[in-house]
Scaffold this motif. Structure first.
Motif, short mmCIF file in Angstrom:
data_model
loop_
_atom_site.label_atom_id
_atom_site.label_comp_id
_atom_site.label_asym_id
_atom_site.label_seq_id
_atom_site.Cartn_x
_atom_site.Cartn_y
_atom_site.Cartn_z
N TYR A 85 0.83 -1.22 0.00
CA TYR A 85 0.00 0.00 0.00
C TYR A 85 0.86 1.26 0.00
N ASP A 86 2.08 1.18 0.53
CA ASP A 86 2.99 2.32 0.44
C ASP A 86 3.37 2.58 -1.02
N VAL A 129 -4.38 -4.91 -13.89
CA VAL A 129 -3.00 -5.13 -14.31
C VAL A 129 -2.94 -6.12 -15.47
N PHE A 130 -3.67 -7.21 -15.38
CA PHE A 130 -3.58 -8.25 -16.41
C PHE A 130 -4.62 -8.05 -17.52
N ASP A 131 -5.61 -7.21 -17.30
CA ASP A 131 -6.47 -6.69 -18.36
C ASP A 131 -7.01 -7.78 -19.28
N THR A 132 -7.53 -8.85 -18.69
CA THR A 132 -8.08 -9.96 -19.47
C THR A 132 -9.55 -10.14 -19.11
N ALA A 133 -10.41 -10.14 -20.11
CA ALA A 133 -11.84 -10.28 -19.87
C ALA A 133 -12.18 -11.72 -19.52
N PRO A 134 -13.15 -11.93 -18.63
CA PRO A 134 -13.54 -13.30 -18.30
C PRO A 134 -14.26 -13.97 -19.46
N MET A 135 -14.21 -15.28 -19.48
CA MET A 135 -14.91 -16.05 -20.50
C MET A 135 -16.41 -16.08 -20.21
N LEU A 136 -16.74 -16.15 -18.93
CA LEU A 136 -18.13 -16.13 -18.49
C LEU A 136 -18.25 -15.15 -17.32
N GLY A 137 -19.37 -14.45 -17.24
CA GLY A 137 -19.63 -13.60 -16.09
C GLY A 137 -18.73 -12.38 -16.02
N ARG A 138 -18.29 -12.06 -14.80
CA ARG A 138 -17.46 -10.89 -14.56
C ARG A 138 -16.38 -11.23 -13.55
N VAL A 139 -15.50 -10.27 -13.32
CA VAL A 139 -14.50 -10.40 -12.26
C VAL A 139 -14.95 -9.56 -11.07
N PHE A 140 -14.36 -9.82 -9.90
CA PHE A 140 -14.74 -8.99 -8.75
C PHE A 140 -14.12 -7.60 -8.90
N ASN A 141 -14.80 -6.60 -8.36
CA ASN A 141 -14.39 -5.21 -8.53
C ASN A 141 -14.12 -4.56 -7.18
N ALA A 142 -13.92 -3.24 -7.19
CA ALA A 142 -13.57 -2.52 -5.96
C ALA A 142 -14.66 -2.64 -4.91
N LYS A 143 -15.93 -2.73 -5.31
CA LYS A 143 -17.01 -2.88 -4.33
C LYS A 143 -16.96 -4.24 -3.63
N PRO A 185 -1.86 -16.68 -10.57
CA PRO A 185 -0.64 -17.48 -10.61
C PRO A 185 -0.91 -18.85 -11.21
N GLU A 186 0.15 -19.63 -11.36
CA GLU A 186 0.03 -20.94 -11.98
C GLU A 186 -0.80 -21.89 -11.12
N SER A 187 -1.60 -22.70 -11.78
CA SER A 187 -2.25 -23.88 -11.18
C SER A 187 -3.26 -23.57 -10.09
N VAL A 188 -3.86 -22.38 -10.09
CA VAL A 188 -4.90 -22.12 -9.10
C VAL A 188 -6.26 -22.53 -9.65
N ASP A 189 -7.16 -22.87 -8.74
CA ASP A 189 -8.52 -23.23 -9.13
C ASP A 189 -9.44 -22.02 -9.14
N LEU A 190 -9.14 -21.03 -8.32
CA LEU A 190 -10.05 -19.88 -8.23
C LEU A 190 -9.34 -18.70 -7.58
N TRP A 191 -9.96 -17.52 -7.77
CA TRP A 191 -9.53 -16.29 -7.11
C TRP A 191 -10.70 -15.76 -6.28
N HIS A 192 -10.38 -15.18 -5.13
CA HIS A 192 -11.41 -14.49 -4.36
C HIS A 192 -10.88 -13.13 -3.93
N ALA A 193 -11.78 -12.21 -3.65
CA ALA A 193 -11.38 -10.86 -3.25
C ALA A 193 -10.70 -10.91 -1.89
N ALA A 194 -9.53 -10.26 -1.79
CA ALA A 194 -8.78 -10.29 -0.54
C ALA A 194 -9.47 -9.48 0.56
N GLN A 195 -10.14 -8.38 0.17
CA GLN A 195 -10.88 -7.53 1.11
C GLN A 195 -9.96 -6.93 2.18
N PHE A 196 -8.77 -6.46 1.73
CA PHE A 196 -7.84 -5.76 2.62
C PHE A 196 -7.98 -4.25 2.43
N ILE A 197 -7.56 -3.51 3.44
CA ILE A 197 -7.45 -2.06 3.37
C ILE A 197 -6.10 -1.67 3.96
#
Length: 867
Positions: free
Chosen positions: A146-147, A190-204, A256-268
């Motif tokens: 964050y710095d 950063v990676f600017d790739t559209a999902p094949m289905l649905g959407r990606v998680f956003n700032a909300k 990253p390589e070989s992951v099954d899913l991503w979830h929002a970290a929800q950090f501040i």
């Protein structure tokens, strides 16, 4: 003009010539000549039809095209007339082209082809690196991320992710272990790739207490949900918390390589309060450069931020700095030097194959010297003959190249699923039109290169001597001299490959025979991860219960727990002061890898306790737990005396050193790295919701894997079991890259040795056949069979010896490229050079002796009668 237009005009010309000739015959018959006399008269009056055709074609501008096709047809007839020769040349070329094309495919797919992210050259990896000493694999703490986000001037967006192995429950299915990654919303920018289905998680979605959202990777979508397109909106349990699937990423997205899913970290930014210590060092960071900003400018910006943080937070940030590299360097940098070495080795093999083919073509040109002389005597120009021979060479090269490309396609398909690490990820290695085009260009280039040799020799043909039946020499002794040079070069290049293979094999052997610090045989690793927010008492009770259940299984000898076993790329480093070392403010004296252990770990893994004691049951519940340290820490920071009873100081607490354990390879780095300092903590006292069970068995480890899964499920039906692997498998993965390097170069060296032997055998056989009369004369004048044999051995081994000497010098210079791939051996190791010389010299001598001995058995009278 198209070919069918040329054929139509040719047919029209033939009809016109026939009509004119028939008209002339009719005129001659009208003069009173008989039919036969009229035909001959018409032909005399009409002139040479062939000359007329050639002159007409010259006027049309199609003569060159037609001559080319004539040469192609003639070359194909020659290839059919000599199927054995054609097969040898094509197979030789195919081996070289296949090896080079396969390696070029791997190099192009990793180091040259565009990465599957828009403007990927603007994506950089940002690492947190210790200024002195070992780092933590580039991982960064959340506050430092964050710095950078707040202070940078170079990045349009910044991303972080951390690995978060979890248990997923979908509907009424059983719990499933998944490899997840927690990421911020900027990850998708950063990676600017559209999902094949649905959407990606956003700032909300990426704020504390927001409903949890999940984006599936393509492999995870297939594995977990069978590729169901209706999965969007489905709710699942992720670590016992409800989450909604909002998107599916395309097949080639793999960060990253070989992951099954991503979830929002929800950090501040203030998620961690005032704490900035190494316990938070678990995130990987990427950034997308602003337009017009170069990587060098971005690194300067990071240096500025790092200097500011070292001044503001000297206790936590004083020993760290930011470094950066491109996405390609981050992904493939560790294998780049190995791939370049293998590509060079394949190019050497191709060169050896070309030399072998050049020698074969040179010998064939010698056998065809009377044909060449006859064509020259009948009016063919030297340029015309040379062009025809080049066409033959190029057709052979294209046939070999096509066969090599087919073989390379098979090898590439195999490599795509069997290469180690990131190279073996599905979709990484594959052939495309560019690779095939380059392979065809290489084939044409090699055809021209090895075709020039016989062409140059045919220009030296003396028509008078070549047309004489008894003289079978081509170009005097220059052809023999050229063959000797080619043999010497071939032998020298073979030695370069053989020495390289010997160095890599010795390096692999040294790596495998190093003491590991543990016993890998009959050792099973079982991954278990509890939700991160599980209460400490529940964590302790669960792992203690599973520990007892596993120990009671039939066939289990001992079991223990560890936060990460050897040979896994897992870094958690800690910084400590020590009561026997001077203490300097904001400069901890010791940096070491941290591992949490429980159960009977040392017995299970087979690591000796060298001094002191192991952890007792009371240590696992202590509020100020003791620690074990390894030999490396003692050697570096307590070289004299006994560390037992001394203390490591951390956050105002003194942790007593109660034991010293042997060094274990693969804990503080790769297996090739010397073990660094390590500190072992009681797992139950130090937290740690993610652990491995290490189980030593009396039976084959795989036989107890199913029983262990059942015991975990009985202990907690909501909990999944992750990867179960034997330690032998982990060890095999750790040495997969050096094993691959050694195997590939050794294969190339073996093929090169075979080609060198075939080449020198062919040269000696040709020399013996060429000098049959001379052998008869020498034997008639008193030469013995031994003299004849020694003559031909000397003629072959002298250029081979020069090639060996030259190859030794080239190897000494070239093998320095291997330095980064070697372990426990130097590029100029004299033993391996001598062994390689012997390995190459023996089969070469055998290949030389056989035709030489056969030449020595020639009967003088038969030789003198030979024409």
């Amino acid at each position: 003009m198209h070919w069918w237009q040329i054929r139509k005009r040719g047919a029209d010309l033939e009809r016109e010539l026939r009509y004119d000739l028939e008209l002339e015959e009719e005129e001659q018959r009208e003069k009173g000549l008989s039919a036969e006399e009229a035909r001959y008269a018409a032909r005399r009056a009409f002139g040479n039809p062939t000359l007329i055709r050639e002159q007409t074609h010259e006027a049309w501008g199609t003569a060159q095209f037609e001559r080319f096709w004539q040469d192609v047809h003639y070359a194909l007839r020659q290839m059919r007339r000599s199927p054995g020769f054609t097969l040898v040349v094509v197979l030789t070329m195919a081996l070289g082209i296949a090896a080079t094309t396969t390696m070029f495919t791997v190099v192009y797919s990793t180091l040259l082809r565009s990465l599957p992210y828009p403007q990927s050259e603007r994506i950089v990896a940002i690492h947190d690196t210790r200024i002195a000493g070992l780092s933590a694999g580039g991982l960064m703490t959340g506050p430092r991320f964050y710095d950078i986000e707040a202070r940078n001037r170079s990045f349009s967006s910044l991303a972080f992710f951390y690995f978060d192995e979890s248990t997923l429950i979908a509907g009424k299915k059983l719990p499933i272990y998944v490899k997840a990654a927690g990421a911020n919303a900027g990850f998708w920018d950063v990676f600017d790739t559209a999902p094949m289905l649905g959407r990606v998680f956003n700032a909300k979605d990426d704020v504390p207490h927001a409903p949890r959202t999940v984006v599936l990777s393509y492999p995870g979508w297939q594995r977990l949900f069978g590729g169901d397109p209706n999965v969007i909106g489905e709710q699942v349990k992720l670590d016992q918390q409800t989450a909604t699937i909002v998107g599916v990423m395309p097949r080639d997205f793999s960060v990253p390589e070989s992951v099954d899913l991503w979830h929002a970290a929800q950090f501040i930014p203030n998620n961690w309060g005032n704490y900035r210590g190494d316990g938070l060092r678990d995130t990987t960071v990427f950034g997308r450069l602003r337009l017009g900003v170069t990587p060098a400018q971005a690194q300067g910006d990071l240096d500025r931020i790092g200097e500011q943080l070292r001044r503001e937070y000297p206790s936590s940030d004083g020993a760290w700095r930011f470094t950066s590299e491109t996405l390609r360097e981050d992904r493939y940098g560790q294998v780049q030097s190995a791939l370049v070495v293998l590509l060079i080795a394949s190019a050497l093999l191709l060169l050896i194959a070309c030399i072998n083919v050049a020698n074969l073509l040179l010998s064939r040109a010698t056998a065809r010297q009377r044909e060449v002389a006859l064509r020259r005597a009948l009016g063919a120009s030297g340029r015309r003959v040379a062009f025809q021979l080049l066409v033959e060479s190029m057709l052979l090269a294209l046939a070999g190249g096509g066969t090599g490309i087919l073989l390379a396609f098979v090898l590439t398909r195999t490599a795509a699923t069997s290469l180690p690490g990131i190279l073996g990820r599905p979709g990484t290695i594959h052939m495309d039109g560019i690779v095939i085009g380059v392979a065809l260009l290489i084939s044409l280039a090699t055809g021209i290169v090895f075709g020039v040799v016989p062409v140059l020799e045919t220009r030296k043909v003396q028509l008078h001597s070549a047309l004489k039946q008894g003289d079978t020499r081509l170009g005097g002794s220059s052809g023999n001299w050229l063959r000797s040079v080619l043999v010497g070069v071939q032998v020298g290049l073979s030695l370069v490959l053989l020495v390289g293979a010997s160095l890599l094999a010795e390096s692999l052997w040294n790596l495998m025979k190093q003491p590991l610090g543990f016993e890998p045989e009959h050792l099973l690793t079982v991954r278990v991860v509890l939700p991160w927010n599980t209460r400490p008492a529940a964590v302790r009770n669960f792992y203690n219960d599973v520990q007892q259940r596993i120990e009671n299984l039939p066939g289990v000898e001992a079991a223990g727990q560890i936060s990460s076993p050897p040979m896994t790329d897992f870094h958690v480093r800690g910084s400590f002061d020590a009561d026997w070392l001077p203490q300097v403010a904001n400069q901890p004296a010791i940096s070491a890898e941290n591992r949490n252990i429980a159960g009977n770990l040392l017995v299970a893994i087979g690591t000796p306790l060298l001094a002191g004691r192991a952890f007792a049951a009371a240590d696992q519940v202590s509020t100020v737990p003791p620690v074990l340290v390894n030999e490396a820490l003692v050697r570096e920071f307590f070289p004299k005396g006994n560390p037992i009873g001394h203390h490591l100081l951390l956050d105002g607490q003194a942790h007593e050193i109660v034991g010293v354990v042997a060094d274990v390879r693969g804990v503080s780095g790769a297996i090739a790295a010397e073990p660094g300092p390590a500190v072992y903590w009681p797992a139950n006292a130090n937290g740690g919701w993610h652990r491995y069970f290490l189980v030593r068995t009396k039976v084959p480890p795989e036989q107890v894997a199913k029983s262990i899964r059942e015991q975990v499920y009985q202990s907690d039906p909501r909990q999944s079991v992750g990867e179960i692997e034997t330690m032998d498998q982990l060890l095999g993965d750790a040495v997969a890259q050096p094993r691959l390097n050694s195997a590939v170069v050794a294969s190339f060296a073996g093929i090169a040795l075979l080609l060198a032997c075939v080449g020198i055998y062919g040269v000696v056989s040709y020399l013996a056949a060429q000098r049959t009369k001379e052998i008869g004369v020498r034997m008639a004048l008193g030469a013995t069979r031994g003299d004849i044999t020694r003559l031909f051995v000397r003629r072959a081994m002298v250029p081979a010896a020069i090639g060996l000497a030259t190859g030794t010098v080239v190897s000494l210079a070239a093998n320095r490229l291997l330095r980064s791939q070697l372990y426990g051996v130097q590029p100029d190791d004299l033993r391996l050079y001598l062994a390689s010389l012997l390995v190459l010299l023996v089969p070469l001598l055998v290949a030389t002796l056989r035709p030489a001995i056969r030449a020595g058995k020639t009967e003088p009278m038969e030789a003198l009668r030979t024409e």
